[in-house]
Design a protein around this motif. Structure first.
Motif, PDB file in Angstrom:
ATOM      1  N   VAL A 160       0.420  -0.948   0.232  1.00  0.00           N
ATOM      2  CA  VAL A 160      -0.285  -0.043  -0.415  1.00  0.00           C
ATOM      3  C   VAL A 160       1.535   1.297  -0.240  1.00  0.00           C
ATOM      4  O   VAL A 160       1.945   1.167   0.467  1.00  0.00           O
ATOM      5  CB  VAL A 160      -0.999   0.135   1.309  1.00  0.00           C
ATOM      6  N   VAL A 161       0.199   2.110  -0.910  1.00  0.00           N
ATOM      7  CA  VAL A 161       1.113   3.548  -0.495  1.00  0.00           C
ATOM      8  C   VAL A 161       0.147   4.228  -0.154  1.00  0.00           C
ATOM      9  O   VAL A 161      -1.128   4.808  -0.744  1.00  0.00           O
ATOM     10  CB  VAL A 161       1.614   3.740  -2.115  1.00  0.00           C
ATOM     11  N   ILE A 162       0.337   5.167   0.329  1.00  0.00           N
ATOM     12  CA  ILE A 162      -0.164   5.886   0.719  1.00  0.00           C
ATOM     13  C   ILE A 162       0.206   7.442   0.999  1.00  0.00           C
ATOM     14  O   ILE A 162       2.010   8.106   0.851  1.00  0.00           O
ATOM     15  CB  ILE A 162       0.069   5.950   3.146  1.00  0.00           C
ATOM     16  N   LYS A 163      -0.473   8.948   0.805  1.00  0.00           N
ATOM     17  CA  LYS A 163       0.049  10.089   0.568  1.00  0.00           C
ATOM     18  C   LYS A 163      -1.144  11.041   1.858  1.00  0.00           C
ATOM     19  O   LYS A 163      -2.193  10.772   2.689  1.00  0.00           O
ATOM     20  CB  LYS A 163      -0.483  10.146  -0.037  1.00  0.00           C
ATOM     21  N   GLY A 164      -0.855  12.396   2.110  1.00  0.00           N
ATOM     22  CA  GLY A 164      -0.753  12.509   2.790  1.00  0.00           C
ATOM     23  C   GLY A 164      -0.523  13.948   3.432  1.00  0.00           C
ATOM     24  O   GLY A 164       1.025  13.836   3.397  1.00  0.00           O
ATOM     25  N   ALA A 165      -1.042  14.571   4.190  1.00  0.00           N
ATOM     26  CA  ALA A 165      -0.977  15.870   4.734  1.00  0.00           C
ATOM     27  C   ALA A 165       0.179  15.344   6.529  1.00  0.00           C
ATOM     28  O   ALA A 165       1.175  16.741   6.781  1.00  0.00           O
ATOM     29  CB  ALA A 165      -0.849  17.391   4.716  1.00  0.00           C
ATOM     30  N   GLU A 166      -0.451  15.002   7.397  1.00  0.00           N
ATOM     31  CA  GLU A 166      -0.296  14.435   8.497  1.00  0.00           C
ATOM     32  C   GLU A 166      -0.188  13.436   8.527  1.00  0.00           C
ATOM     33  O   GLU A 166      -0.845  12.394   9.236  1.00  0.00           O
ATOM     34  CB  GLU A 166      -1.446  15.377   9.248  1.00  0.00           C
ATOM     35  N   LEU A 167       0.574  12.186   8.291  1.00  0.00           N
ATOM     36  CA  LEU A 167       1.323  11.437   8.166  1.00  0.00           C
ATOM     37  C   LEU A 167       2.250  10.413   9.881  1.00  0.00           C
ATOM     38  O   LEU A 167       2.079   9.429   9.870  1.00  0.00           O
ATOM     39  CB  LEU A 167       1.863  10.371   7.558  1.00  0.00           C
ATOM     40  N   ALA A 168       3.134  11.259  10.271  1.00  0.00           N
ATOM     41  CA  ALA A 168       3.132  11.130  11.301  1.00  0.00           C
ATOM     42  C   ALA A 168       2.670  10.360  12.150  1.00  0.00           C
ATOM     43  O   ALA A 168       1.604  11.086  13.500  1.00  0.00           O
ATOM     44  CB  ALA A 168       3.838  12.459  12.212  1.00  0.00           C
ATOM     45  N   GLY A 169       3.363   9.045  12.764  1.00  0.00           N
ATOM     46  CA  GLY A 169       2.832   8.631  13.308  1.00  0.00           C
ATOM     47  C   GLY A 169       1.285   7.297  13.070  1.00  0.00           C
ATOM     48  O   GLY A 169       0.768   6.952  13.883  1.00  0.00           O
ATOM     49  N   ALA A 170       0.925   7.912  11.360  1.00  0.00           N
ATOM     50  CA  ALA A 170       0.201   6.725  11.145  1.00  0.00           C
ATOM     51  C   ALA A 170       0.803   5.861  11.020  1.00  0.00           C
ATOM     52  O   ALA A 170       1.939   5.389  10.728  1.00  0.00           O
ATOM     53  CB  ALA A 170      -0.299   7.856   9.560  1.00  0.00           C
ATOM     54  N   GLN A 171      -0.114   4.662  11.318  1.00  0.00           N
ATOM     55  CA  GLN A 171      -0.101   3.245  10.945  1.00  0.00           C
ATOM     56  C   GLN A 171      -1.357   2.229   9.514  1.00  0.00           C
ATOM     57  O   GLN A 171      -1.826   2.872   9.790  1.00  0.00           O
ATOM     58  CB  GLN A 171      -0.381   2.234  11.782  1.00  0.00           C
ATOM     59  N   VAL A 172      -0.157   1.724   9.611  1.00  0.00           N
ATOM     60  CA  VAL A 172      -1.279   0.895   8.537  1.00  0.00           C
ATOM     61  C   VAL A 172      -2.006  -0.846   8.857  1.00  0.00           C
ATOM     62  O   VAL A 172      -0.844  -0.964   9.491  1.00  0.00           O
ATOM     63  CB  VAL A 172      -0.923   0.282   6.631  1.00  0.00           C
ATOM     64  N   GLU A 173      -3.560  -1.013   8.875  1.00  0.00           N
ATOM     65  CA  GLU A 173      -3.692  -2.065   9.505  1.00  0.00           C
ATOM     66  C   GLU A 173      -4.242  -2.954   8.475  1.00  0.00           C
ATOM     67  O   GLU A 173      -5.500  -2.263   7.601  1.00  0.00           O
ATOM     68  CB  GLU A 173      -4.686  -1.383  10.813  1.00  0.00           C
TER      69      GLU A 173
END
Length: 410
Positions: A188-201
Motif C-alpha cells: 500500500v502507498v500512502i499520501k497525505g499532509a499529516e502522516l507522523a505516527g500513522a499506521q496501516v492495519e
C-alpha cells in the motif's frame, strides 16, 4: 450533530470553496432550494449557469466568507443574481466516508466528512413546468436538477427533498493512494499532509497486522494464504481512522476502484470462481442475450446500488470454466459495455476486462459500489438489490430511504 455556527465558521476559514446551487424565483429575488459546499478540492470545478424564467442552477468557485454568509441567510450577488437562503435547522448530522467514494458523478480520492442541514420549514410546493432558457431544456425542474448535480436522467432520481445544504470537507491528513495485491503480499502507498505516527492495519477474520507508515509512505504486508474474504485495510492515527478499503470477497469490484491493482492477471478471477456465486459474484456462461440479458443488467444495477460485485462471463452456473470466444473478444466486450450504458442510469462505475484462467479467456464485469441508486430501464426505472446469490427488487421503503425520505413516513 454539529451546530450551524460551527459549520459556517469552518466554511469561513477556507480561502475558497466550490458551491453549487438550485434556485427558484421568489418575490424577494432568488431563493436557494438546495445547495452544496465542497471544501478542500484539489482543483476547481467548472463555472456554469443554467437560467430559466423561474429556476436557475449555478456552479461557482467562491470565497469561504461569501459561502458562509449564504448559509447564514445573508443575501449575496452570484452570477448576476441576488441569492438568499431560507433558514436551516440549528444543527446538522454528519457522516465520514473513505476515499474513492463517489461525490455526485465524480470519484473523490480523499476521505471526507459530509454534513446535511435540513430547512427550518418545508419549501412551498411548486407547479411543474417545462424549462427553456440559456441552459439545456427540460420537462421540469426535477429533471434539470438531476442533470445538473448528478449527470443523471432519472426524473425521480436522487434529489434530497429533506435537505437544504450539503457541506463536504475533504480530509487531507492521509489517504490510501494505491493498493497492489499479489498472491502472497499486499503493498500500500500512502499520501497525505499529516502522516507522523500513522499506521496501516490489515485485519482478517483470523488476525491482524499493524505497520507504521515510514518516510516513503510505502508499506508491505504479508498474505501467506492470499487475500482472505472480509479483509479490512485501514489507515489509522492513534484511535482515529483516516482512510480504508474493504474487500468483502477477493477481487470484488476489481480495478473498478482505480487505487486497487491485481498484479497477476486472472489471480482474482480464480479466487472468485472457487468461491461460487455469492452476494458479490455472478456467473454467466456467455455474453447474455434475451431474458438472461435482462437478469444480468438487473444484477449490475444491484451491485452498483449496493456494495459492488463482479459478473464473470465464461463461467457456468456450477463454476466450470467455459471461456468466451477469444477471436471475438473485442466485440463481446463492446457489447457488454454498451448494454450496460444503454440500460442503466446513471452510468454505473463498471470496468470490463478479459483475464486468462486455466488456458481460457474469462471476461470480468467489475462493478464498484456507487453509493446511490442505479436504475435498470431508465424510461420506467426499476431498482434492485442483492440478497445472497439472488437479485431481487428493492422494496418501496428501501427506495424511499435511499432517496432521502424518512423511514418513519413509510
Amino acid at each position: 450533530m454539529t451546530p450551524v455556527d460551527e459549520l459556517t465558521g469552518m466554511i469561513e476559514q477556507s480561502a475558497d470553496v466550490d458551491v453549487r446551487l438550485a434556485l427558484y424565483r421568489s418575490e424577494d429575488g432568488w431563493q436557494i432550494s438546495y445547495g452544496e459546499v465542497l471544501i478542500g478540492a484539489d482543483s476547481t470545478g467548472p463555472e456554469r449557469t443554467w437560467l430559466y424564467s423561474d429556476d436557475a442552477f449555478v456552479e461557482r468557485h467562491l470565497s469561504g466568507s461569501l459561502a458562509a454568509d449564504l448559509v447564514r441567510k445573508k443575501p449575496q450577488q452570484i452570477a448576476g443574481l441576488t441569492v438568499s437562503a431560507p433558514a436551516a435547522q440549528p444543527s446538522g448530522n454528519f457522516q465520514r466516508l473513505a476515499g474513492q467514494v463517489r461525490w455526485n458523478n465524480t470519484v473523490l480520492p480523499w476521505p471526507r466528512t459530509e454534513w446535511q442541514l435540513s430547512p427550518a420549514k418545508q419549501a412551498p410546493t411548486r407547479r411543474r413546468k417545462v424549462l427553456v432558457g440559456n441552459g439545456p431544456s427540460f420537462l421540469h425542474a426535477e429533471a434539470a436538477f438531476n442533470a445538473f448535480f448528478y449527470a443523471a436522467a432519472v426524473e425521480n432520481g436522487p434529489r434530497p427533498p429533506h435537505m437544504l445544504w450539503r457541506i463536504v470537507r475533504l480530509d487531507h491528513r492521509g489517504r490510501i493512494h494505491r493498493v497492489t495485491i499479489a498472491p502472497d503480499a499486499l503493498t500500500v502507498v500512502i499520501k497525505g499532509a499529516e502522516l507522523a505516527g500513522a499506521q496501516v492495519e490489515l485485519t482478517t477474520p483470523d488476525g491482524s497486522q499493524l505497520r507504521p507508515v515510514g518516510a516513503t509512505g510505502r508499506v508491505r504486508l504479508r498474505l501467506p494464504r492470499g487475500l482472505a474474504p472480509a479483509t479490512l485495510l485501514m489507515l489509522r492515527s492513534d484511535d482515529d481512522w483516516l482512510d480504508f478499503r474493504y474487500f468483502p470477497v477477493p477481487g470484488t469490484g476489481g480495478d473498478g476502484d482505480r487505487t486497487v491493482i491485481w498484479d497477476l492477471p486472472g489471480a482474482d478471477a480464480s479466487v472468485l470462481i472457487a468461491g461460487g456465486e455469492t452476494e458479490y459474484v455472478e456467473f454467466k456462461q456467455e455474453v447474455p442475450t434475451g431474458e438472461s440479458r435482462k437478469k444480468t443488467l438487473k444484477t449490475v444495477a444491484a451491485f452498483a446500488s449496493g456494495e459492488g460485485g463482479t459478473v464473470l462471463v465464461g463461467v457456468t452456473d456450477d463454476g466450470q470454466i467455459a471461456g468466451v470466444d477469444a477471436t471475438k473478444l473485442d466485440e463481446q466486450m463492446r457489447t457488454l459495455r454498451s448494454m450496460i450504458r444503454d440500460n442503466i442510469d446513471p452510468d454505473p462505475p463498471v470496468t470490463v476486462r478479459p483475464v486468462p484462467v486455466d488456458g481460457k479467456t474469462v471476461v470480468l464485469v467489475e462493478v464498484s459500489a456507487g453509493g446511490r441508486w442505479y436504475a435498470y430501464n431508465p424510461k420506467r426505472p426499476e431498482f434492485y438489490l442483492r440478497r445472497g446469490a439472488s437479485t431481487v427488487p428493492a422494496q418501496l421503503q428501501e427506495i424511499a430511504v435511499r432517496f432521502g425520505q424518512p423511514s418513519a413516513f413509510w
